[in-house]
Design a protein around this motif. Structure first.
Motif, short mmCIF file in Angstrom:
data_model
loop_
_atom_site.label_atom_id
_atom_site.label_comp_id
_atom_site.label_asym_id
_atom_site.label_seq_id
_atom_site.Cartn_x
_atom_site.Cartn_y
_atom_site.Cartn_z
N THR A 55 0.80 -1.27 0.13
CA THR A 55 0.03 -0.09 0.25
C THR A 55 0.90 1.14 0.03
O THR A 55 1.91 1.12 0.43
N PRO A 56 0.29 2.11 -0.44
CA PRO A 56 1.11 3.77 -0.55
C PRO A 56 1.35 3.65 0.61
O PRO A 56 1.02 3.74 1.80
N VAL A 57 2.87 4.97 0.86
CA VAL A 57 3.22 5.49 2.32
C VAL A 57 2.26 6.05 2.85
O VAL A 57 2.19 6.19 4.21
N PHE A 58 1.18 6.81 2.16
CA PHE A 58 0.36 7.61 3.06
C PHE A 58 -0.96 6.81 3.45
O PHE A 58 -1.72 7.52 3.87
N ALA A 59 -0.91 5.56 3.29
CA ALA A 59 -1.94 4.85 3.58
C ALA A 59 -1.89 4.57 5.45
O ALA A 59 -0.93 4.39 6.04
N SER A 60 -3.13 4.69 5.98
CA SER A 60 -3.21 4.91 7.47
C SER A 60 -3.42 3.32 7.76
O SER A 60 -3.83 2.54 7.23
N GLU A 61 -3.30 3.26 9.15
CA GLU A 61 -3.33 1.96 9.74
C GLU A 61 -4.95 1.68 9.71
O GLU A 61 -5.50 0.54 9.75
N ILE A 62 -5.77 2.66 9.71
CA ILE A 62 -7.37 2.46 9.48
C ILE A 62 -7.66 1.79 8.22
O ILE A 62 -8.23 0.88 7.82
N GLU A 63 -6.86 2.54 7.14
CA GLU A 63 -7.21 1.83 5.74
C GLU A 63 -6.61 0.39 5.74
O GLU A 63 -7.37 -0.40 5.02
N ASP A 64 -5.75 0.12 6.23
CA ASP A 64 -5.19 -1.45 6.30
C ASP A 64 -6.07 -2.24 6.87
O ASP A 64 -6.43 -3.23 6.26
N ASP A 65 -6.88 -1.88 8.14
CA ASP A 65 -7.89 -2.53 8.55
C ASP A 65 -9.10 -2.70 7.84
O ASP A 65 -9.62 -3.93 7.88
N TYR A 66 -9.51 -1.70 7.19
CA TYR A 66 -10.55 -1.65 6.34
C TYR A 66 -10.45 -2.57 5.23
O TYR A 66 -11.26 -3.35 4.55
N LEU A 67 -9.37 -2.48 4.50
CA LEU A 67 -8.92 -3.35 3.57
C LEU A 67 -8.98 -4.91 3.96
O LEU A 67 -9.41 -5.74 3.19
N ASP A 68 -8.42 -5.13 5.00
CA ASP A 68 -8.56 -6.77 5.54
C ASP A 68 -10.01 -6.85 5.82
O ASP A 68 -10.45 -8.13 5.37
N ILE A 69 -10.79 -6.11 6.25
CA ILE A 69 -12.05 -6.52 6.62
C ILE A 69 -12.81 -6.76 5.20
O ILE A 69 -13.74 -7.65 4.86
N ALA A 70 -12.57 -5.92 4.36
CA ALA A 70 -13.24 -5.95 2.83
C ALA A 70 -12.88 -7.33 1.99
O ALA A 70 -13.73 -8.03 1.52
N SER A 71 -11.58 -7.71 2.65
CA SER A 71 -11.14 -8.96 1.89
C SER A 71 -11.87 -10.08 2.31
O SER A 71 -12.31 -11.18 1.60
#
Length: 341
Positions: free
Chosen positions: A51-67
């Motif tokens: 993920t891009p360097v500007f991605a936040s931890e919340i974005e990562d969590d949301y991406l895991d949930i979506a997956s």
């Protein structure tokens, strides 16, 4: 004779008699597998990207949930979490692409997404559509050398499977995971082909690898249970069948459960379950098993009727004819004894 039969996710398809050798397990699973394939392509091609360097931890969590929602098949929920990411970071290109790919799956626009991942595979599918197998094979072979060659190897495996060249199909699926070790769908496809050709002991390894990547897949547990059943591993087969039913309680899996009960010697419960399934399944095989349960319980009159129904639905099955005559002879001998007494 044909029936309508439910396969995982309650998808209704038209199949020949259950147990008919011309209807392979892989054919029954094919449509479901293709949908899983598309999700696998989307997830491993896009989620796996750094993920891009500007991605936040919340974005990562949301991406895991979506997956996770994608794997479970709840695509609307997955879309909600992708939208949440984009509300935080509208410039997240990976999520934009993932949303686009998921939209293709939901709308069944399969070709456009496959074309984007590997255009030569799309070209091969066009050759398939017009019946040019030589050019289809040539295009797929060429595509294996290009970008996302793992996908071309997967389709090449499907090509060989349909030609009944099972070893080349398995080799192609193995090549797919060599290029992309987390391409789960190739493990599942390989396991299904191995099951179809009777290499039951070889099914366990690829299906376990698939389950390590997709631990909540009912179809995978069903495949594993069937292989274990064929190997005489009844405890393991029953356990995996229970997992499949827990994830998706459909007639196909309950039919497998009834077979396991019969093999265990629990004839009363086995016949009860087979009887309950008659509203969904009307095949030679189910009446055959009901008759075998009757024989084991020495209810020969009921056995005769069920085997007779199995014969009516079968294609001149010599085994069933012999079994019918055996039961008839037992009944005649019993009648003679009753007269003598």
């Amino acid at each position: 004779m044909t029936i309508f039969f439910l396969i995982p996710y309650c998808k209704v398809i038209k199949i020949k008699k259950l147990g008919d050798s011309s209807t392979s397990f892989s054919d029954l699973c094919y449509n479901l597998s293709m949908k899983k394939l598309l999700l696998s392509i989307i997830l491993i091609s896009l989620v796996g990207i750094v993920t891009p360097v500007f991605a936040s931890e919340i974005e990562d969590d949301y991406l895991d949930i979506a997956s996770n929602y994608c794997v479970m098949g709840d695509y609307n929920k997955a879309m909600e979490y992708l939208d949440k990411i984009l509300s935080i970071n509208p410039n997240n290109k990976q999520v934009q692409d993932l949303k686009k790919g998921l939209t293709h799956v939901i709308s069944k626009d399969k070709k456009s997404f496959v074309e984007a991942v590997n255009p030569q595979v799309k070209q091969a599918q066009e050759y398939k559509r017009i019946g040019d197998e030589q050019m289809e094979l040539s295009a797929l072979t060429s595509a294996t050398q290009g970008e996302n060659g793992y996908l071309a190897y997967y389709y090449l495996g499907n090509f060989y499977r349909l030609k009944h060249d099972y070893q080349k199909a398995i080799d192609s699926y193995n090549s797919a995971v060599s290029l992309r070790p987390d391409f789960a769908q190739a493990f599942l496809a390989s396991a299904i082909v191995l099951y179809d050709i009777g290499k039951f002991d070889s099914v366990i390894n690829p299906i376990d690898k698939y389950l390590s990547l997709n631990p909540n897949d009912d179809l995978a547990y069903a495949v594993k249970s069937r292989a274990e059943f064929s190997l005489g591993m009844l405890d393991e087969s029953k356990s995996d069948n229970d997992k499949a039913i827990e994830l998706n309680d459909c007639p196909e899996y309950r039919f497998d459960k009834a077979k396991i009960l019969y093999k265990e010697g629990n004839y009363t419960e086995s016949k009860k379950l087979f009887t309950e399934l008659l509203s969904d399944i009307q095949t030679s095989k189910i009446y055959e098993y009901m008759g075998l349960c009757d024989i084991a319980k020495q209810d020969y009159m009921s056995a005769l009727m069920n085997i007779d129904k199995a014969i009516i639905l079968s294609d001149d099955d010599e085994y069933l004819e012999n079994k019918y005559n055996e039961i008839k002879e037992i009944l005649e001998n019993n009648n003679e004894k009753d007269v003598q007494e």
